[in-house]
Design an enzyme around this catalytic site. Structure first.
Site, PDB file in Angstrom:
ATOM      1  N   LYS A  22       1.847  -3.060  12.050  1.00 20.01           N
ATOM      2  CA  LYS A  22       2.590  -3.689  10.949  1.00 20.01           C
ATOM      3  C   LYS A  22       3.019  -2.640   9.924  1.00 20.01           C
ATOM      4  O   LYS A  22       4.169  -2.618   9.491  1.00 20.01           O
ATOM      5  CB  LYS A  22       1.694  -4.731  10.245  1.00 20.01           C
ATOM      6  CG  LYS A  22       2.246  -5.207   8.910  1.00 20.01           C
ATOM      7  CD  LYS A  22       1.336  -6.210   8.236  1.00 20.01           C
ATOM      8  CE  LYS A  22       0.215  -5.638   7.418  1.00 20.01           C
ATOM      9  NZ  LYS A  22       0.569  -5.186   6.054  1.00 20.01           N
ATOM     10  N   CYS A 126      -1.298  -8.287  -7.361  1.00 21.99           N
ATOM     11  CA  CYS A 126      -1.659  -8.487  -5.965  1.00 21.99           C
ATOM     12  C   CYS A 126      -3.146  -8.748  -5.923  1.00 21.99           C
ATOM     13  O   CYS A 126      -3.893  -8.258  -6.762  1.00 21.99           O
ATOM     14  CB  CYS A 126      -1.314  -7.229  -5.186  1.00 21.99           C
ATOM     15  SG  CYS A 126      -1.964  -7.224  -3.539  1.00 21.99           S
ATOM     16  N   ARG A 131      -2.002  -2.278  -8.446  1.00 25.63           N
ATOM     17  CA  ARG A 131      -0.978  -1.629  -7.628  1.00 25.63           C
ATOM     18  C   ARG A 131       0.318  -1.329  -8.394  1.00 25.63           C
ATOM     19  O   ARG A 131       1.363  -1.940  -8.163  1.00 25.63           O
ATOM     20  CB  ARG A 131      -0.699  -2.452  -6.366  1.00 25.63           C
ATOM     21  CG  ARG A 131      -1.958  -2.668  -5.552  1.00 25.63           C
ATOM     22  CD  ARG A 131      -1.706  -3.503  -4.329  1.00 25.63           C
ATOM     23  NE  ARG A 131      -1.205  -2.728  -3.198  1.00 25.63           N
ATOM     24  CZ  ARG A 131      -0.872  -3.285  -2.032  1.00 25.63           C
ATOM     25  NH1 ARG A 131      -0.950  -4.578  -1.867  1.00 25.63           N
ATOM     26  NH2 ARG A 131      -0.459  -2.540  -1.040  1.00 25.63           N
ATOM     27  N   ARG A 409      -0.212 -12.750   8.561  1.00 25.11           N
ATOM     28  CA  ARG A 409       0.598 -11.651   8.031  1.00 25.11           C
ATOM     29  C   ARG A 409       0.398 -10.385   8.847  1.00 25.11           C
ATOM     30  O   ARG A 409       1.283  -9.541   8.898  1.00 25.11           O
ATOM     31  CB  ARG A 409       0.216 -11.363   6.566  1.00 25.11           C
ATOM     32  CG  ARG A 409       0.689 -12.417   5.601  1.00 25.11           C
ATOM     33  CD  ARG A 409       0.427 -11.963   4.171  1.00 25.11           C
ATOM     34  NE  ARG A 409       0.731 -10.555   4.043  1.00 25.11           N
ATOM     35  CZ  ARG A 409       0.032  -9.671   3.332  1.00 25.11           C
ATOM     36  NH1 ARG A 409      -1.005 -10.070   2.647  1.00 25.11           N
ATOM     37  NH2 ARG A 409       0.381  -8.410   3.280  1.00 25.11           N
TER      38      ARG A 409
END
Ligand code: EPZ
Length: 430
Positions: A22, A126, A131, A409
């Site tokens: 991914k 997040c 982040r 995901r």
């Protein structure tokens, strides 16, 4: 919302095909914005994040054609996807899209390099930490861009004539900011030298793909990367590298449940540090043709301390899974997270399975228990959720993991891969 039901206690035996990564596929897909030719990517995983990015790229004017999935002999699938961005339709990446997936912020690099401007929403908070994006701003500013924050967006503008190569050293290692600098500097005038670059295999994969497109990048995989700018990039065909996090996750699952599994289509050299930790925990891991063989001994798990670090250190994306494994070790282990400040949400969920974990700052102390017991648990982020699956596989009785969309995901056909190896795992769609 889907849930995953696991009945624990079975050893894993068989073959698990490892998907394309991914975290390599996402930046590679974004690189298609750099050229008006077609970029063809093979081995693209079928994941919610990939599908989300396909929609986002469509918004910028990328035409996407997906070749049908074909099942191979070992049960693996491989998708080939063609990306063509003849002209950039929109240089704005709106909040509604960027807030769903942080990686979509990375379009700022190619949009700025190709179109001279970009307006990209700040990604926002997040679940695993704050982040920030300061390193992206500093890096692109070093290439001559004007960067201004306005109304939750970054407005980026290249100088007349385009970005200009420069020397820039990151104060902190960032995978995403390194990806963006590679893409932006590839079309800059002159030479860029990036210091303290991320060395992750996914950065090397992106650099290889960009070079196949005509870029001149050397040093990827070391902390100094040199990019000689070129005036344009062409199309290319590139195979996404295997997912080292999926590889490590299943290796840890086998170490936990016991059994003998071959992880096919992957490469042991992508995760040396994690493999070393799994071996120290008592599992046998060896390179075999076309993959990795893992033999786990279930109950005889030894305690091992780990500290997450940028590559080649122990990956933060395997921290939760390793903690899952340590919950059944014969003794006390410590897991220290140094990359993200809030990546311990799995602790309280693992405790619901009977794990004994105490947190002190960025370090978790895990006292191994002889048995875990199944319980209803909740997935909180992608890697945390799979640590609960690992816990459930080794627990007595039934574990029900809710909020499975986190798993979707990043783990392709997880239930199917585990079921084929003898686990009892099923998806319940309400
Ligand atoms: C990538 O995220 C991965 N995501 C993450 O995987 C992974 O955990 C992370 O790298 C670290 O290996 C993708 O590849 C899509 P960073 P990224 O920039 O690039 C700080 C998963 O589960 N930082 O290397 O966003 C940041 O806050 C995901 O698949 C700044 O301070 O991570 C963090 O503390 C989760 N300023 C550290 O650097 C910035 O401008 C490393 O983050 C940028 C980052």
């Amino acid at each position: 919302m889907d849930r995953i039901r696991i009945v624990g206690g079975n050893a894993l035996n068989g073959i698990i095909p490892i998907s394309g990564a991914k975290n390599a596929a996402l930046p590679l897909m974004i690189a298609s914005l750099l050229t008006s030719d077609t970029l063809t990517l093979e081995n693209v995983p079928h994941l919610a994040d990939v599908e989300g990015l396909i929609r986002i790229l469509g918004n910028h004017g990328v035409d996407i054609a997906v070749n049908g999935r074909r099942e191979h002999q070992d049960g693996s699938y491989s998708r080939t996807v063609h990306f063509t961005c003849r002209t950039v339709a929109d240089t704005t990446a709106p909040y509604e899209l960027v807030s769903k997936m942080r990686a979509s912020f990375w379009v700022i690099g190619p949009l700025l390099a190709r179109e001279g401007q970009a307006r990209v929403s700040l990604p926002g908070g997040c679940a695993i930490g704050t982040r920030p994006v300061d390193l992206f701003i500093e890096g692109l500013t070093a290439l001559g861009a004007e960067m201004e924050i306005d109304g939750g967006y970054i407005n980026a503008k290249a100088p007349k004539g385009g970005l200009i190569g420069a020397r820039y050293t990151f104060p902190k290692v960032s995978v995403g900011a390194t990806h963006v600098m590679l893409m932006a500097a590839s079309l800059a005038r002159g030479t860029t030298v990036i210091g303290n670059a991320a060395r992750e295999p996914e950065v090397v994969d992106l650099a290889n793909c960009l070079n196949a497109m005509g870029a001149k990048i050397s040093g990827a995989g070391t902390s100094t990367i040199t990019i000689e700018g070129v005036t344009s990039l062409s199309g290319a065909r590139h195979r996404v590298l295997p997912d080292r996090i999926e590889t490590g996750t299943y290796a840890m699952a086998v170490a936990m449940t016991g059994g003998d599994v071959t992880l096919s289509g992957t490469d042991i050299s992508l995760l040396d540090t994690a493999i070393e930790a799994i071996r120290r925990a008592g599992a046998e891991v060896s390179a075999v043709e076309g993959g990795i063989r893992v033999i786990g001994h279930g109950d005889a798990i030894r305690p091992v301390d780990i500290v997450t670090e940028p590559f080649p250190g122990f990956p933060t994306d395997l921290q939760a899974q390793f903690m899952g494994l340590m919950t059944r070790a014969n003794g006390i282990s410590h897991v220290t997270e140094t990359i993200f400040e809030n990546r311990f949400m799995h602790v309280q969920e693992l405790a619901r399975l009977g794990a004994k974990i105490t947190l002190s700052g960025q370090t978790a102390r895990i006292e191994g228990v002889t048995r875990l017991r199944g319980a209803p648990v909740m997935a909180t982020d992608l890697r945390a959720s799979v640590s609960l699956v690992i816990g459930g596989l080794a627990a007595e009785g039934e574990t029900m993991v809710s909020r499975v969309y986190h798993l979707d995901r990043g783990f392709e056909r997880l239930e199917e891969k585990l079921t084929r190896c003898g686990a009892i795992v099923e998806r319940i769609s309400d």
